[in-house]
Design a protein around this motif. Structure first.
Motif, PDB file in Angstrom:
ATOM      1  N   GLU A 153     -34.301 -16.623 -15.284  1.00 21.16           N
ATOM      2  CA  GLU A 153     -35.278 -15.718 -15.423  1.00 21.16           C
ATOM      3  C   GLU A 153     -33.857 -14.761 -16.754  1.00 21.16           C
TER       4      GLU A 153
ATOM      5  N   PRO B 128     -33.716 -22.217 -23.225  1.00 15.96           N
ATOM      6  CA  PRO B 128     -35.098 -21.698 -24.184  1.00 15.96           C
ATOM      7  C   PRO B 128     -34.721 -22.399 -26.007  1.00 15.96           C
TER       8      PRO B 128
ATOM      9  N   SER C 174     -44.855 -26.755 -20.877  1.00 14.23           N
ATOM     10  CA  SER C 174     -45.173 -25.851 -22.394  1.00 14.23           C
ATOM     11  C   SER C 174     -45.009 -25.915 -23.620  1.00 14.23           C
ATOM     12  N   ALA C 175     -43.516 -26.252 -23.048  1.00 14.83           N
ATOM     13  CA  ALA C 175     -42.103 -26.463 -24.741  1.00 14.83           C
ATOM     14  C   ALA C 175     -42.466 -27.534 -25.329  1.00 14.83           C
TER      15      ALA C 175
ATOM     16  N   ALA D  67     -41.932 -24.545 -17.741  1.00 16.83           N
ATOM     17  CA  ALA D  67     -41.439 -23.914 -18.998  1.00 16.83           C
ATOM     18  C   ALA D  67     -41.113 -25.376 -19.691  1.00 16.83           C
TER      19      ALA D  67
ATOM     20  N   ASP E 106     -35.657 -29.020 -16.517  1.00 18.74           N
ATOM     21  CA  ASP E 106     -35.756 -27.001 -16.640  1.00 18.74           C
ATOM     22  C   ASP E 106     -34.319 -27.028 -16.819  1.00 18.74           C
TER      23      ASP E 106
END
Length: 412
Positions: free
Chosen positions: A264, A119, A144-145, A141, A115
């Motif tokens: 974020e 991204p 899902s990636a 996160a 984490d």
């Protein structure tokens, strides 16, 4: 009860002499540079000593602290023992692996904190062709990636976390079957349609393996505690760790940047870690300090010194001097003062004139013997000019004897 009389003044000042003296000149009491230095040098020396002590402590305590599960750490929470076992088996271990570098296909990459990757880094890892990808405690996160089919157990209404304890495999994964029971727990996941869960805990699994479309084995671990130096030698932890991380000839262990977690929209700044309200409290504290400094810094002019009369009772002076004698254990000095005062008081009553400010010892002792036949000259000499007392009780007896002698001499 005797009345306290003030000590005689040493400066015999009359109105005439006071008028003849010139008026004292007004001198400036503004602090000079030398005075400021003499006043502040001890504070500066203390600050320098504290700074030197801090530097020495910082130089001595150069022990480096590593985060948990760090492969360079020899502490119980580190995982250097596992790396040593893998290198003994002939594996090429890289502890500075960059997840964005494209591998050769025969590599195993360990991500202890998925984490914390950006991204862009997650996208680069997903596009790479690793032989095996090991994720330790990934969040939604990272899942899902990198492993789209795996979810955390709480997303399906299950328990999200389980304590780390010895658990049976409960699956057909070869590495888990060879290892047997191991310390598994932590975050729990669902295996999905293409995955296999091991070491079941309720409705989830702390270990899930998935084979992606790029022929990459992805191992999801809810906790890496079984890989630590403290638990590696218990149950089947070492066998499971060697099986999961040693299946490829090359092992890369990514060391994340723990000091810059991802938020974020970007990385967190220092102010993001400060709770709400603390910033305004800091501003208010700064204003209060500034106002206090201005208040303490105000001056109404130079300080003027003034001689004030001080009246001290004679009894207080006598008691204070006696306390000083007692604290210093100066019994001999106190005895000399008592004997000298007694001799000066009884000499006029006996008709012994003073010689150089004190009566002659021989004449005084002879006069005492004449006045008091019951006291021979030797007794008076011992009492008035004898050796000093050895303790406080002897000093008290000497004072009583001198007082008795004076009363006897003055008795009509």
């Amino acid at each position: 009860m005797t009345s306290a009389t003030p000590a005689p003044p040493t400066d015999r000042t009359t109105p005439e002499t006071a008028a003849a003296r010139p008026a004292p000149s007004a001198t400036s009491t503004a602090p000079t540079g030398r005075g400021l230095w003499r006043r502040a040098r001890w504070y500066l020396l203390t600050a320098a000593l504290l700074l030197l002590a801090a530097v020495l402590l910082a130089a001595v305590n150069q022990e480096r602290r590593y985060p948990p599960l760090d492969p360079r750490s020899y502490e119980p929470a580190g995982s250097h023992a596992l790396i040593a076992l893998l290198q003994r088996e002939g594996l090429d271990v890289d502890l500075t692996a960059d997840p964005t570098v494209r591998p050769t296909g025969a590599d195993t990459l360990v991500l202890p904190e998925p984490d914390l990757l950006t991204p862009e880094q997650l996208t680069a890892v997903a596009a790479a062709r690793y032989g095996r990808l090991v994720l330790i405690a990934p969040g939604p996160a990272a899942l899902s990636a990198l492993v789209p089919g795996v979810r955390t157990s709480d997303e399906n209404g299950g328990v999200p976390y389980a304590g780390v304890r010895t658990t049976d495999p409960g699956c057909s994964l070869p590495e888990a079957v060879r290892a047997g029971g191991a310390h598994l727990g932590g975050l729990l996941y669902t295996a999905g349609s293409r995955g296999e869960g091991c070491y079941p805990r309720g409705h989830g699994y702390p270990l899930v393996t998935v084979t992606t479309g790029r022929n990459t084995d992805v191992v999801v671990l809810g906790s890496g505690q079984f890989l630590t130096n403290e638990l590696l030698g218990k149950d089947g932890n070492a066998a499971l760790g060697l099986g999961l991380l040693g299946s490829r000839p090359h092992l890369g262990w990514h060391l994340p940047d723990y000091t810059a977690p991802v938020a974020e929209g970007g990385r967190k700044s220092f102010q993001d870690f400060i709770p709400e309200g603390w910033t305004w409290a800091g501003y208010q504290l700064g204003i209060a300090v500034l106002l206090a400094a201005l208040w303490r810094a105000r001056r109404l002019g130079p300080v003027m010194s003034e001689r004030l009369p001080v009246v001290v009772r004679a009894s207080e002076t006598t008691e204070g001097r006696a306390r000083l004698y007692r604290r210093a254990k100066a019994r001999g000095r106190a005895a000399d003062a008592l004997r000298r005062a007694t001799a000066l008081r009884i000499a006029p009553a006996l008709g012994v004139p003073p010689v150089a400010g004190a009566p002659d010892p021989t004449a005084l002792c002879a006069a005492v013997a004449d006045r008091l036949p019951e006291r021979p000259g030797g007794d008076a000499a011992t009492l008035l000019y004898g050796p000093p007392p050895t303790d406080d009780a002897a000093l008290l007896r000497l004072a009583d004897d001198l007082d008795t002698l004076e009363r006897q001499v003055r008795k009509p």
